[in-house]
Scaffold this motif. Sequence first.
Motif, PDB file in Angstrom:
ATOM      1  N   ASN A 181      -4.647  -3.147   0.639  1.00  0.00           N
ATOM      2  CA  ASN A 181      -4.871  -2.975   2.076  1.00  0.00           C
ATOM      3  C   ASN A 181      -3.524  -2.704   2.770  1.00  0.00           C
ATOM      4  OD1 ASN A 181      -5.133  -3.749   4.891  1.00  0.00           O
ATOM      5  ND2 ASN A 181      -7.121  -4.591   4.326  1.00  0.00           N
ATOM      6  N   PRO A 182      -3.449  -1.692   3.657  1.00  0.00           N
ATOM      7  CA  PRO A 182      -2.156  -1.380   4.299  1.00  0.00           C
ATOM      8  C   PRO A 182      -1.551  -2.547   5.080  1.00  0.00           C
ATOM      9  CG  PRO A 182      -3.737   0.385   4.688  1.00  0.00           C
ATOM     10  CD  PRO A 182      -4.496  -0.721   4.015  1.00  0.00           C
TER      11      PRO A 182
ATOM     12  N   ASN B  42      -1.759   1.983  -5.039  1.00  0.00           N
ATOM     13  CA  ASN B  42      -3.071   2.329  -4.491  1.00  0.00           C
ATOM     14  C   ASN B  42      -3.926   1.092  -4.347  1.00  0.00           C
ATOM     15  OD1 ASN B  42      -3.552   5.052  -3.972  1.00  0.00           O
ATOM     16  ND2 ASN B  42      -3.416   5.505  -6.168  1.00  0.00           N
ATOM     17  N   ARG B  43      -4.880   1.135  -3.452  1.00  0.00           N
ATOM     18  CA  ARG B  43      -5.921   0.109  -3.333  1.00  0.00           C
ATOM     19  C   ARG B  43      -5.411  -1.267  -2.907  1.00  0.00           C
ATOM     20  NH1 ARG B  43      -9.565  -0.129  -8.219  1.00  0.00           N
ATOM     21  NH2 ARG B  43     -11.071  -0.991  -6.762  1.00  0.00           N
TER      22      ARG B  43
ATOM     23  N   SER C 116       0.827  -1.209   0.000  1.00  0.00           N
ATOM     24  CA  SER C 116       0.000   0.000   0.000  1.00  0.00           C
ATOM     25  C   SER C 116       0.864   1.264   0.000  1.00  0.00           C
ATOM     26  CB  SER C 116      -0.883  -0.017   1.242  1.00  0.00           C
ATOM     27  OG  SER C 116      -1.426   1.250   1.461  1.00  0.00           O
TER      28      SER C 116
END
Length: 285
Positions: free
Chosen positions: A274-275, A271-272, A250
């Motif tokens: 999950n961290p 992007n997009r 992420s």
Amino acid sequence: MRSRRAISLRAHHLPWNSAGNLADNDLTADDVVRETGWVFNNETGDELTLKAFVETGDKEVQRYIRLLQLESFQFANSTLLEIGSGIGRMTSSFTNRCKSVIAADVDSAFLERCRQTVAKYGRIERLGTLHVANGKSLSIGDDSVDMTFSYITLQHCQPQDALNLVGEAIRATRSGGLVVLNFRTWVASDIVLVPLGVAVRRLWKLPLIGRRLARWRWSTRLGWQANRLKPDTVLQNFESKLVDIKIFHSVKRQMSVAASRAERVKTVPTNRINPSHWWLVAQVS
Ligand SMILES: C[S@@+](CC[C@H](N)C(=O)[O-])C[C@H]1O[C@@H](n2cnc3c(N)ncnc32)[C@H](O)[C@@H]1O
């Protein structure tokens, strides 16, 4: 359906075997999604249908092909192994894209339902299944597939089992093929979640109430994330068998690898994702 199933005694397999018991029934496919779908895509509700469930899988397959820069991979000529297929949420989409697909899962009832899902929404003649009975080794020959893919599955395995499965994924994938594997790593809330998870998995082992607990959503969600693996932990075991190694993560978090391997490993903030997740995308050497 209802059969006598071999059920694992290992705590981290219990939520899957419990959901598998519900799926191993005469329920309609839509009912199975209403009863067990949340273990795969976290959605609940009386309106859920298998069709909508499979659509979420197809969207995610498309999304990850784009995010993980897999557009040039020749899916149409390839055999893909999916570790942790569940009841076929993404598998249907893979059978529509690939020459053949092997769906592997720790729960045998899920695999039976996976066949039904693919028969309805994918290409059943392209599907084979593989029961991962011990949760850590795959009864498949070396160099058998062109890509091994796994999404939100390795995080649910005991740490050494997850690492074993990575080794198995690399062994099963031909030289020049790709491994595309999703992992969960540490986030701040793990200070609370990790010890709670250990406690909940202990409760699942209790006689009488343990198995019932492993069916409840709150307890499953607390106990099922059985490991956090950092890229360095995975790479120190397998780097020598891989080339063109990329770690996708992420944009919201820093993720680095040890200086000694930084030249060989490209980290790609995206992007997009999950961290708490990261992906290993690499070619088998
Ligand atoms: C969260 S679900 C994800 C399923 C599927 N990838 C999807 O996105 O719909 C995790 C799946 O991994 C399977 N699983 C858990 N541990 C496993 C193991 N050690 N070996 C193989 N499959 C496993 C579970 O039975 C379940 O089907």
